[in-house]
Design a protein around this motif. Structure first.
Motif, PDB file in Angstrom:
ATOM      1  N   GLN A 114       0.837  -1.204   0.000  1.00 33.34           N
ATOM      2  CA  GLN A 114       0.000   0.000   0.000  1.00 33.34           C
ATOM      3  C   GLN A 114       0.870   1.251   0.000  1.00 33.34           C
ATOM      4  OE1 GLN A 114      -3.232  -0.018  -0.359  1.00 33.34           O
ATOM      5  NE2 GLN A 114      -3.551   2.199  -0.189  1.00 33.34           N
ATOM      6  N   GLY A 115       2.098   1.109   0.455  1.00 31.31           N
ATOM      7  CA  GLY A 115       3.018   2.244   0.471  1.00 31.31           C
ATOM      8  C   GLY A 115       3.268   2.793  -0.924  1.00 31.31           C
ATOM      9  N   TYR A 116       3.251   1.936  -1.945  1.00 26.67           N
ATOM     10  CA  TYR A 116       3.439   2.414  -3.316  1.00 26.67           C
ATOM     11  C   TYR A 116       2.293   3.323  -3.735  1.00 26.67           C
ATOM     12  CZ  TYR A 116       7.148  -1.059  -3.687  1.00 26.67           C
ATOM     13  OH  TYR A 116       8.296  -1.775  -3.487  1.00 26.67           O
ATOM     14  N   THR A 117       1.093   3.016  -3.249  1.00 29.15           N
ATOM     15  CA  THR A 117      -0.056   3.887  -3.535  1.00 29.15           C
ATOM     16  C   THR A 117       0.207   5.280  -2.987  1.00 29.15           C
ATOM     17  OG1 THR A 117      -1.610   2.025  -3.472  1.00 29.15           O
ATOM     18  CG2 THR A 117      -2.526   4.232  -3.159  1.00 29.15           C
ATOM     19  N   TYR A 118       0.694   5.346  -1.739  1.00 30.59           N
ATOM     20  CA  TYR A 118       0.976   6.646  -1.124  1.00 30.59           C
ATOM     21  C   TYR A 118       2.092   7.378  -1.865  1.00 30.59           C
ATOM     22  CZ  TYR A 118      -1.765   4.616   2.680  1.00 30.59           C
ATOM     23  OH  TYR A 118      -2.762   4.028   3.408  1.00 30.59           O
ATOM     24  N   ILE A 119       3.108   6.632  -2.299  1.00 31.06           N
ATOM     25  CA  ILE A 119       4.222   7.245  -3.031  1.00 31.06           C
ATOM     26  C   ILE A 119       3.733   7.826  -4.349  1.00 31.06           C
ATOM     27  CG2 ILE A 119       6.381   6.786  -4.256  1.00 31.06           C
ATOM     28  CD1 ILE A 119       7.034   4.714  -2.090  1.00 31.06           C
ATOM     29  N   PHE A 120       2.937   7.062  -5.096  1.00 31.39           N
ATOM     30  CA  PHE A 120       2.463   7.526  -6.399  1.00 31.39           C
ATOM     31  C   PHE A 120       1.516   8.722  -6.238  1.00 31.39           C
ATOM     32  CE2 PHE A 120       3.079   3.058  -8.433  1.00 31.39           C
ATOM     33  CZ  PHE A 120       4.455   3.271  -8.410  1.00 31.39           C
ATOM     34  N   ILE A 121       0.677   8.702  -5.202  1.00 31.35           N
ATOM     35  CA  ILE A 121      -0.204   9.853  -4.946  1.00 31.35           C
ATOM     36  C   ILE A 121       0.642  11.077  -4.590  1.00 31.35           C
ATOM     37  CG2 ILE A 121      -1.929  10.800  -3.371  1.00 31.35           C
ATOM     38  CD1 ILE A 121      -3.172   8.017  -3.215  1.00 31.35           C
ATOM     39  N   PHE A 122       1.672  10.879  -3.778  1.00 34.81           N
ATOM     40  CA  PHE A 122       2.574  11.968  -3.402  1.00 34.81           C
ATOM     41  C   PHE A 122       3.220  12.571  -4.651  1.00 34.81           C
ATOM     42  CE2 PHE A 122       6.639  13.784  -2.320  1.00 34.81           C
ATOM     43  CZ  PHE A 122       6.434  14.429  -1.105  1.00 34.81           C
ATOM     44  N   LEU A 123       3.665  11.731  -5.564  1.00 36.44           N
ATOM     45  CA  LEU A 123       4.333  12.214  -6.765  1.00 36.44           C
ATOM     46  C   LEU A 123       3.346  12.916  -7.708  1.00 36.44           C
ATOM     47  CD1 LEU A 123       6.717   9.195  -7.422  1.00 36.44           C
ATOM     48  CD2 LEU A 123       7.279  11.420  -6.424  1.00 36.44           C
ATOM     49  N   ALA A 124       2.105  12.462  -7.724  1.00 37.27           N
ATOM     50  CA  ALA A 124       1.078  13.157  -8.504  1.00 37.27           C
ATOM     51  C   ALA A 124       0.811  14.534  -7.909  1.00 37.27           C
ATOM     52  CB  ALA A 124      -0.208  12.328  -8.540  1.00 37.27           C
ATOM     53  N   ALA A 125       0.797  14.601  -6.563  1.00 39.15           N
ATOM     54  CA  ALA A 125       0.611  15.888  -5.895  1.00 39.15           C
ATOM     55  C   ALA A 125       1.795  16.815  -6.176  1.00 39.15           C
ATOM     56  CB  ALA A 125       0.452  15.674  -4.387  1.00 39.15           C
ATOM     57  N   ASP A 126       2.985  16.236  -6.250  1.00 35.70           N
ATOM     58  CA  ASP A 126       4.173  17.007  -6.601  1.00 35.70           C
ATOM     59  C   ASP A 126       3.983  17.656  -7.975  1.00 35.70           C
ATOM     60  OD1 ASP A 126       7.333  17.439  -6.318  1.00 35.70           O
ATOM     61  OD2 ASP A 126       6.942  16.652  -8.327  1.00 35.70           O
ATOM     62  N   CYS A 127       3.397  16.932  -8.894  1.00 38.21           N
ATOM     63  CA  CYS A 127       3.135  17.474 -10.236  1.00 38.21           C
ATOM     64  C   CYS A 127       2.145  18.635 -10.172  1.00 38.21           C
ATOM     65  CB  CYS A 127       2.600  16.382 -11.149  1.00 38.21           C
ATOM     66  SG  CYS A 127       3.797  15.080 -11.533  1.00 38.21           S
ATOM     67  N   ALA A 128       1.158  18.517  -9.301  1.00 36.93           N
ATOM     68  CA  ALA A 128       0.192  19.606  -9.135  1.00 36.93           C
ATOM     69  C   ALA A 128       0.885  20.861  -8.622  1.00 36.93           C
ATOM     70  CB  ALA A 128      -0.919  19.173  -8.176  1.00 36.93           C
ATOM     71  N   VAL A 129       1.809  20.678  -7.679  1.00 38.92           N
ATOM     72  CA  VAL A 129       2.587  21.813  -7.178  1.00 38.92           C
ATOM     73  C   VAL A 129       3.422  22.410  -8.310  1.00 38.92           C
ATOM     74  CG1 VAL A 129       4.435  22.522  -5.595  1.00 38.92           C
ATOM     75  CG2 VAL A 129       2.678  20.919  -4.830  1.00 38.92           C
ATOM     76  N   GLY A 130       3.986  21.546  -9.156  1.00 35.56           N
ATOM     77  CA  GLY A 130       4.773  22.019 -10.295  1.00 35.56           C
ATOM     78  C   GLY A 130       3.962  22.901 -11.228  1.00 35.56           C
ATOM     79  N   ILE A 131       2.701  22.552 -11.436  1.00 36.62           N
ATOM     80  CA  ILE A 131       1.820  23.374 -12.276  1.00 36.62           C
ATOM     81  C   ILE A 131       1.591  24.734 -11.632  1.00 36.62           C
ATOM     82  CG2 ILE A 131      -0.534  23.573 -13.178  1.00 36.62           C
ATOM     83  CD1 ILE A 131      -0.529  20.525 -13.527  1.00 36.62           C
ATOM     84  N   LEU A 132       1.377  24.753 -10.322  1.00 33.95           N
ATOM     85  CA  LEU A 132       1.189  26.021  -9.611  1.00 33.95           C
ATOM     86  C   LEU A 132       2.439  26.884  -9.706  1.00 33.95           C
ATOM     87  CD1 LEU A 132      -0.695  24.782  -6.393  1.00 33.95           C
ATOM     88  CD2 LEU A 132      -1.656  25.917  -8.416  1.00 33.95           C
ATOM     89  N   VAL A 133       3.602  26.257  -9.623  1.00 37.46           N
ATOM     90  CA  VAL A 133       4.860  26.984  -9.749  1.00 37.46           C
ATOM     91  C   VAL A 133       4.965  27.615 -11.138  1.00 37.46           C
ATOM     92  CG1 VAL A 133       7.375  26.729  -9.847  1.00 37.46           C
ATOM     93  CG2 VAL A 133       6.079  25.595  -8.035  1.00 37.46           C
ATOM     94  N   ALA A 134       4.565  26.879 -12.162  1.00 41.91           N
ATOM     95  CA  ALA A 134       4.606  27.406 -13.525  1.00 41.91           C
ATOM     96  C   ALA A 134       3.680  28.608 -13.677  1.00 41.91           C
ATOM     97  CB  ALA A 134       4.230  26.305 -14.512  1.00 41.91           C
TER      98      ALA A 134
END
Length: 427
Positions: free
Chosen positions: A382-402
């Protein structure tokens, strides 16, 4: 390139630098391609595995200022030789104690000491190898050789240890042989600064961090934009490697086959990196716009694996695990080209870039590995689920930065500038 040199020597200098750059980090990031083998050999938890990189990052903190200073003070070839040669020595020594977690911790800390001035000297050497007018071409060739060398540096050990059943220690010894070749190439084909000076080439490094510039750059939004831009792109760039243990733990494929896919994912896919420049410069004519598109695509690609189930074809999942890298590498390769939209005054650019790069590097290399490892230990697959969600959230932050970068760019086009009046008067 250097006047008076023939084409062979010109190429071999870049080949030596590219080969060194693609192989000098093999030991530090061995878990990228040999995650399960390393964990089994050390008999450690996922968190302990991540802690090795955390320790290495912390050990490198005292060299944040002094490393670049030494790079300017001492001969570039000498430091590069000591760096790749030192890594070779550390790797061979580690090979004899590869099943000891304590020895691993010592060797990972040693790597930080050996590499303290490496990056500054590498950039200085490549940037001036062919003169300022040819720097772009030099870097392009360097990164091509770098990616291919990194792929070879993991594919060859994988083939050797699989064919001869040598195990994790075998990987380390093959690594040592590979970096030994890099050491020899550097000694044979790089020239020291005196020899270069005689040919009219002066090695100039990047603008260093200046303490008195710090109060000015931390007030400028562009400094924090590049900080978060690097944090978000570097996060997805390094942690795509978690597909490696994911394929063995969740999908259930063989460790060797997972390592094979990891070599392609983490290194061979780097050949797509130049596409990022085309997208940012030619297609969108804006790095921030490419950020938005690439981060959006990558976010979706992190979410899709959450819908994979026991019935999902294993071969399909393996092939799918390669796809995010094709977008991520094209994004990561143009991380710093967003600087052109941040309007940072050249007078303080070195300090702004230094500050904007330091904190993300510390977090991504020093915090995320231990955090993600803890999730895997505590929650299992289940930890992989949390990691992948975290990385998707990181992408959302990247869009806000742009979007933040676009806003600042528009403001600057309407007259906003960095206020350096007091600094200019002082100087």
């Amino acid at each position: 390139m250097i006047k008076g040199d023939n084409a062979f020597l010109k190429f071999m200098r870049l080949f030596a630098l590219g080969y060194m750059g693609g192989t000098i980090y093999l030991l530090m990031y061995v878990r990228y391609c040999f995650y399960d083998q390393m964990q089994a050999a050390l008999d450690c938890t996922n968190a302990q595995l991540g802690l090795l990189n955390t320790a290495c990052t912390i050990a490198g903190l005292p060299f944040f200022i002094h490393g670049p200073m030494w790079a300017d003070r001492f001969d570039a070839k000498r430091i590069l030789t000591l760096s790749i040669g030192g890594m070779t020595l550390v790797t061979f020594i580690y090979g004899f104690f590869a099943t000891s977690y304590t020895a691993s911790m010592i060797c990972w800390i040693a790597q930080a000491c050996v590499m303290c001035s490496y990056w500054s000297c590498l950039i200085k050497y490549i940037n001036n190898l062919g003169g300022e007018d040819e720097a772009g071409n030099s870097f392009g060739i360097y990164y091509l050789i770098n990616g291919l060398s990194g792929a070879f540096g993991n594919a060859f050990p994988l083939w050797v240890v699989t064919k001869f059943n040598l195990g994790y220690a075998g990987v380390i010894f093959v690594y040592g042989g590979i970096t030994l070749v890099g050491t020899i190439l550097v000694i044979l084909f790089l020239e020291d600064e005196k020899q270069l000076a005689a040919k009219g080439i002066s090695l100039k490094g990047d603008e260093p961090v200046n303490i008195k510039h710090i109060p000015y750059v931390i007030k400028w939004p562009g400094t924090w934009i590049i900080c978060f831009a690097y944090l978000t792109t570097y996060t997805i760039y390094t942690n795509v490697s978690y597909f490696n243990p994911y394929l063995t733990d969740v999908v259930g494929i063989d460790e060797g086959l997972s390592s094979f896919y990891s070599v392609i994912r983490s290194y061979a896919c780097m050949v797509i990196a130049p596409v990022g420049g085309i997208m940012a410069d030619k297609v969108f004519k804006s790095t921030s716009t490419w950020y938005i598109v690439a981060f959006a695509i990558t976010a979706v690609m992190w979410i899709i694996p959450l819908f994979f189930g026991p019935e999902t074809n294993a071969t399909f999942v393996c092939i799918y695990s390669l796809l995010p890298s094709l977008v991520i590498f094209a994004l990561y390769s143009v991380t710093y080209s967003i600087l052109r939209e941040l309007h940072i005054n050249p007078m303080v650019a070195g300090t702004a870039i230094g500050i904007g790069s330091f904190f993300p590097g510390f977090i991504v290399d020093g915090v995320w590995p231990t955090l993600f490892g803890t999730w895997l230990d505590k929650f299992g697959n289940q930890g992989y689920t949390y990691i992948f969600i975290f990385l998707a959230a990181d992408c959302a932050v990247g869009i806000l930065v742009a979007l933040w970068a676009k806003r600042l760019d528009k403001q600057c086009q309407n007259g906003r500038t960095m206020d350096l009046s007091k600094l200019k008067k002082a100087e």
